[in-house]
Design a protein around this motif. Sequence first.
Motif, mmCIF file in Angstrom:
data_model
loop_
_atom_site.group_PDB
_atom_site.id
_atom_site.type_symbol
_atom_site.label_atom_id
_atom_site.label_comp_id
_atom_site.label_asym_id
_atom_site.label_seq_id
_atom_site.Cartn_x
_atom_site.Cartn_y
_atom_site.Cartn_z
ATOM 1 N N ASP A 123 0.847 -1.183 0.000
ATOM 2 C CA ASP A 123 0.000 0.000 0.000
ATOM 3 C C ASP A 123 0.887 1.238 0.000
ATOM 4 N N LYS A 124 0.506 2.230 -0.760
ATOM 5 C CA LYS A 124 1.299 3.459 -0.865
ATOM 6 C C LYS A 124 1.538 4.091 0.509
ATOM 7 N N GLU A 125 0.530 4.020 1.375
ATOM 8 C CA GLU A 125 0.635 4.632 2.708
ATOM 9 C C GLU A 125 1.734 4.006 3.559
ATOM 10 N N ASN A 126 2.116 2.771 3.270
ATOM 11 C CA ASN A 126 3.134 2.076 4.058
ATOM 12 C C ASN A 126 4.556 2.337 3.566
ATOM 13 N N LEU A 127 4.696 3.051 2.472
ATOM 14 C CA LEU A 127 6.011 3.324 1.896
ATOM 15 C C LEU A 127 6.519 4.677 2.382
ATOM 16 N N PRO A 128 7.838 4.831 2.546
ATOM 17 C CA PRO A 128 8.381 6.086 3.067
ATOM 18 C C PRO A 128 8.229 7.237 2.062
ATOM 19 N N ASP A 129 8.037 8.430 2.591
ATOM 20 C CA ASP A 129 7.894 9.623 1.748
ATOM 21 C C ASP A 129 9.111 9.829 0.857
ATOM 22 N N ALA A 130 10.284 9.460 1.351
ATOM 23 C CA ALA A 130 11.518 9.642 0.578
ATOM 24 C C ALA A 130 11.479 8.875 -0.746
ATOM 25 N N LEU A 131 10.703 7.823 -0.819
ATOM 26 C CA LEU A 131 10.596 7.038 -2.036
ATOM 27 C C LEU A 131 9.988 7.845 -3.188
ATOM 28 N N PHE A 132 9.144 8.790 -2.856
ATOM 29 C CA PHE A 132 8.366 9.494 -3.887
ATOM 30 C C PHE A 132 9.004 10.801 -4.344
ATOM 31 N N GLU A 133 10.238 11.062 -3.918
ATOM 32 C CA GLU A 133 10.911 12.310 -4.283
ATOM 33 C C GLU A 133 11.236 12.384 -5.782
ATOM 34 N N ASN A 134 11.621 11.287 -6.390
ATOM 35 C CA ASN A 134 12.087 11.307 -7.770
ATOM 36 C C ASN A 134 11.348 10.320 -8.665
ATOM 37 N N VAL A 135 10.093 10.017 -8.343
ATOM 38 C CA VAL A 135 9.351 9.021 -9.118
ATOM 39 C C VAL A 135 7.975 9.536 -9.474
ATOM 40 N N GLN A 136 7.369 8.840 -10.421
ATOM 41 C CA GLN A 136 5.945 9.052 -10.690
ATOM 42 C C GLN A 136 5.239 7.733 -10.421
ATOM 43 N N VAL A 137 4.024 7.801 -9.937
ATOM 44 C CA VAL A 137 3.220 6.607 -9.692
ATOM 45 C C VAL A 137 2.243 6.470 -10.850
ATOM 46 N N ILE A 138 2.237 5.269 -11.465
ATOM 47 C CA ILE A 138 1.315 5.035 -12.586
ATOM 48 C C ILE A 138 0.331 3.940 -12.234
#
Length: 138
Positions: A123-138
């Motif tokens: 689940d997206k909520e269980n992943l660290p915020d740092a993961l989403f700094e340089n990515v896009q979610v599709i």
Amino acid sequence: MISLIIGNKGSGKTKKLIALINDAVAKSDGTVVCIEKSPLLTYEVTHKARLIETERFGIEGCDAFYGMVCGVIAQDHDLTEIFVDATFKIVGRDYDEFAKLINKLSKVSEDAGVDFVFTVSEDKENLPDALFENVQVI
């Protein structure tokens, strides 16, 4: 660019990934690579994509995966995309280490001009915020 397909088991991540791989092969002027833990996608992905099984080479953990990916990129200057299925089965479930890996690969992606797509079973909520700094979610 790095893209993530996020969802729990059975949410259709792999089907989406297969469609993206086959579409990329049809549009690419270079090499498209699909990395998986074991040979599950052999008959679903076009034979024009290069399939790499990490299990065959004993690749486990973020450091080993990073080294393998850099080696693949270094040996093929025509590489355009790398797709990774069942990411956590390859690199493990240390989400902070995975975020560090993605941030390192973001620089590699930019420098080499190679796009990445990973399936992430969580689940997206269980992943660290740092993961989403340089990515896009599709």
